[in-house]
Design a protein around this motif. Structure first.
Motif, short mmCIF file in Angstrom:
data_model
loop_
_atom_site.label_atom_id
_atom_site.label_comp_id
_atom_site.label_asym_id
_atom_site.label_seq_id
_atom_site.Cartn_x
_atom_site.Cartn_y
_atom_site.Cartn_z
N ARG A 1 -5.29 -0.30 4.02
CA ARG A 1 -6.16 0.91 4.47
C ARG A 1 -7.42 0.59 5.21
O ARG A 1 -7.63 0.88 5.72
CB ARG A 1 -6.02 1.94 3.63
CG ARG A 1 -6.58 1.53 2.49
CD ARG A 1 -6.39 3.21 2.11
NE ARG A 1 -7.54 2.75 -0.30
CZ ARG A 1 -6.83 2.21 -0.38
NH1 ARG A 1 -6.73 2.16 -0.69
NH2 ARG A 1 -7.78 2.86 -2.08
N SER B 1 0.16 -5.38 -1.11
CA SER B 1 0.97 -3.89 -0.60
C SER B 1 -0.30 -2.98 -0.70
O SER B 1 0.28 -2.15 -0.54
CB SER B 1 1.99 -4.28 -1.07
OG SER B 1 0.83 -4.41 -1.97
N VAL C 1 1.56 0.33 0.30
CA VAL C 1 2.67 0.92 1.25
C VAL C 1 4.15 0.57 1.79
O VAL C 1 3.96 -0.60 0.63
CB VAL C 1 1.72 0.73 2.32
CG1 VAL C 1 0.64 1.03 2.75
CG2 VAL C 1 1.55 -0.85 2.79
N THR C 2 4.28 1.36 2.16
CA THR C 2 5.64 0.42 1.99
C THR C 2 6.05 -0.44 3.11
O THR C 2 4.58 -1.28 4.10
CB THR C 2 6.68 0.83 3.03
OG1 THR C 2 6.48 1.88 4.55
CG2 THR C 2 6.92 2.68 2.18
N ASP C 3 6.52 -1.90 3.35
CA ASP C 3 7.03 -2.98 4.23
C ASP C 3 7.08 -2.14 6.10
O ASP C 3 6.23 -2.55 6.39
CB ASP C 3 7.30 -3.25 4.21
CG ASP C 3 8.33 -4.91 3.70
OD1 ASP C 3 6.98 -5.24 2.63
OD2 ASP C 3 8.95 -5.91 2.48
N GLU C 4 7.24 -1.12 6.15
CA GLU C 4 7.51 -0.58 6.84
C GLU C 4 5.78 -0.27 7.63
O GLU C 4 5.57 -0.19 8.54
CB GLU C 4 8.14 0.45 7.52
CG GLU C 4 9.79 0.64 7.59
CD GLU C 4 10.26 0.11 5.65
OE1 GLU C 4 11.41 -0.61 6.07
OE2 GLU C 4 9.48 0.62 4.81
N ASP C 5 5.06 0.90 6.69
CA ASP C 5 3.70 0.19 7.13
C ASP C 5 2.99 -0.08 7.63
O ASP C 5 2.52 -0.15 8.09
CB ASP C 5 3.18 1.53 5.95
CG ASP C 5 4.33 3.32 6.31
OD1 ASP C 5 4.63 3.54 7.15
OD2 ASP C 5 3.44 3.67 5.21
N PHE C 6 3.41 -1.24 6.54
CA PHE C 6 3.04 -3.05 6.27
C PHE C 6 2.26 -2.97 7.87
O PHE C 6 1.76 -4.25 8.36
CB PHE C 6 3.36 -3.57 5.64
CG PHE C 6 2.01 -5.02 5.04
CD1 PHE C 6 0.68 -4.75 4.22
CD2 PHE C 6 2.07 -5.72 5.96
CE1 PHE C 6 0.10 -6.01 3.88
CE2 PHE C 6 1.17 -6.72 5.47
CZ PHE C 6 0.66 -6.82 4.60
N SER D 1 3.72 -2.00 10.59
CA SER D 1 3.18 -0.76 11.80
C SER D 1 2.14 -1.66 12.16
O SER D 1 1.24 -0.97 13.26
CB SER D 1 3.85 -0.45 11.39
OG SER D 1 2.64 0.84 10.55
N TYR D 2 1.04 -1.90 10.85
CA TYR D 2 -0.25 -1.96 11.33
C TYR D 2 -0.61 -3.49 11.83
O TYR D 2 -1.50 -3.40 12.59
CB TYR D 2 -0.96 -2.30 9.46
CG TYR D 2 -0.89 -0.95 9.13
CD1 TYR D 2 -1.22 0.44 9.51
CD2 TYR D 2 -1.05 -1.01 7.38
CE1 TYR D 2 -1.30 1.37 8.56
CE2 TYR D 2 -1.31 0.12 6.65
CZ TYR D 2 -1.14 1.20 7.34
OH TYR D 2 -1.19 2.99 6.49
N THR E 1 8.52 -8.48 4.67
CA THR E 1 7.08 -8.69 5.60
C THR E 1 6.61 -9.09 5.87
O THR E 1 6.57 -8.98 7.55
CB THR E 1 6.36 -8.54 4.22
OG1 THR E 1 6.41 -7.85 2.56
CG2 THR E 1 5.15 -7.40 4.94
#
Length: 339
Positions: A250, A273, A290-295, A297-298, A320
């Motif tokens: 974040r 993570s 955070v989830t892998d998907e969120d990570f 997407s960043y 990841t």
């Protein structure tokens, strides 16, 4: 090749962005290693180098362009405290680079045997330039008391103390066949300055990157200004990239923008993570990251604001890294291969 051109040429060949590997220690544990030791992941250099090689290979087969050696917690002082001789300690440092180079060789052989680019089991077998980065952890990492996450070394630790502590280790890693040195999780300005001076004093022949960590999204963990720390990296000719690692995702967007105020060099980002580490219990607090998907997407957003090397740190996995590889690959311009 000059220090300054290595990273720029590498990024050019990679299409503008490149993928760094992910967490090492947590992957070693997943493969059965017991790292409850002051040497942490470096313990495997002694007892189970095959596991380190396997984890490096896992990351290459999931799209990593840069693999970081298992030398973060490997210091001559730390090995000697466990009863190893000076010669044995130095040999273990060299071994960390050898293992990574072995993994790269195995990977290249697999790529040559599979010219289509993907293995039958979904592995990414894409022949490409791969760099081995020799990890140099901070003085705080050697202390194994969590001070790499506070940067508080006390008044007794001076610039000269730090240079003397790191000097021989940096010399050995620089001469071991690595492509560059990765000074990781740098917690304060004094250690960054010590590294910069050491690179010049010892006339280190391979390039380096400096990577800082932050817990507030503004400063490095000691409270020193990230902008001032970034300026040290920017002004050192031996440093070819500067960035952030082992920091919650974040905070990354804002930290990139801060670094861009002073850095013209490529910016590298490999956050953890986002999970919380309990230093007393020596374990990660579940379900805090955070989830892998969120990570993943960043990753594109970080590149859009200025990062050109993206990977993961603690608690990130080959999955990841595969996600980051896929995400960045899909946004690169398509170029026709020419022989």
């Amino acid at each position: 090749m000059s220090s300054s051109s290595l990273m720029r040429d590498f990024l050019h060949q990679a299409g503008g962005t490149a993928v760094i590997d992910g967490g090492l220690a947590t992957e070693l544990e997943r493969h059965g290693a017991d790292l409850n030791d002051p040497l942490w992941s470096a313990k495997c250099l002694v007892s189970s180098s095959h596991l380190i090689r396997q984890v490096h290979l896992d990351y290459l087969e999931n799209g990593a362009d840069i693999i970081i050696t298992a030398s973060y917690q490997a210091t001559i002082q730390g090995f000697k405290a466990k009863g190893f001789s000076n010669e044995e300690s130095e040999a273990l440092l060299r071994r960390s680079v050898e293992i990574a180079r072995e993994a790269r060789d195995v990977y290249n052989e697999r790529c040559a045997a599979c010219p289509l680019g993907d293995g039958a089991d979904g592995k990414i077998l894409n022949h490409r330039p791969i760099l081995v980065a020799a990890s140099v952890g901070s003085y705080g990492a050697y202390l194994a008391d969590g001070s790499e996450y506070s940067g508080d070394y006390g008044d007794a630790i001076t610039m000269e103390t730090l240079k003397d502590f790191h000097r021989r280790r940096v010399q050995i890693l620089a001469d071991s066949g690595a492509d560059l040195l990765a000074f990781e999780t740098i917690p304060n300005k004094i250690e960054a300055q010590a590294y910069a001076e050491l690179l010049e004093e010892e006339d280190i022949k391979i390039p380096a990157w400096f990577s800082f960590n932050s817990k507030d999204g503004v400063n490095v963990v000691s409270g020193d200004s990230l902008v001032e720390c970034g300026s040290i990296a920017e002004s050192c000719d031996k440093v070819v990239a500067v960035g952030i690692n082992c920091t919650p995702p974040r905070f990354i967007h804002g930290l990139i923008l801060l670094l861009k105020k002073v850095a013209t060099k490529p910016i590298l980002i490999y956050p953890n993570s986002g999970e919380t580490y309990d230093g007393d219990q020596k374990e990660w607090v579940q379900n805090t990251g955070v989830t892998d998907e969120d990570f993943v997407s960043y990753a594109n957003k970080w590149c859009e604001v200025g990062a050109s090397l993206v990977g993961g740190c603690c608690r990130t996995t080959p999955d990841t890294i595969r996600g980051i590889y896929r995400k960045l690959s899909s946004s690169k311009p398509v170029t026709l291969a020419t022989e």
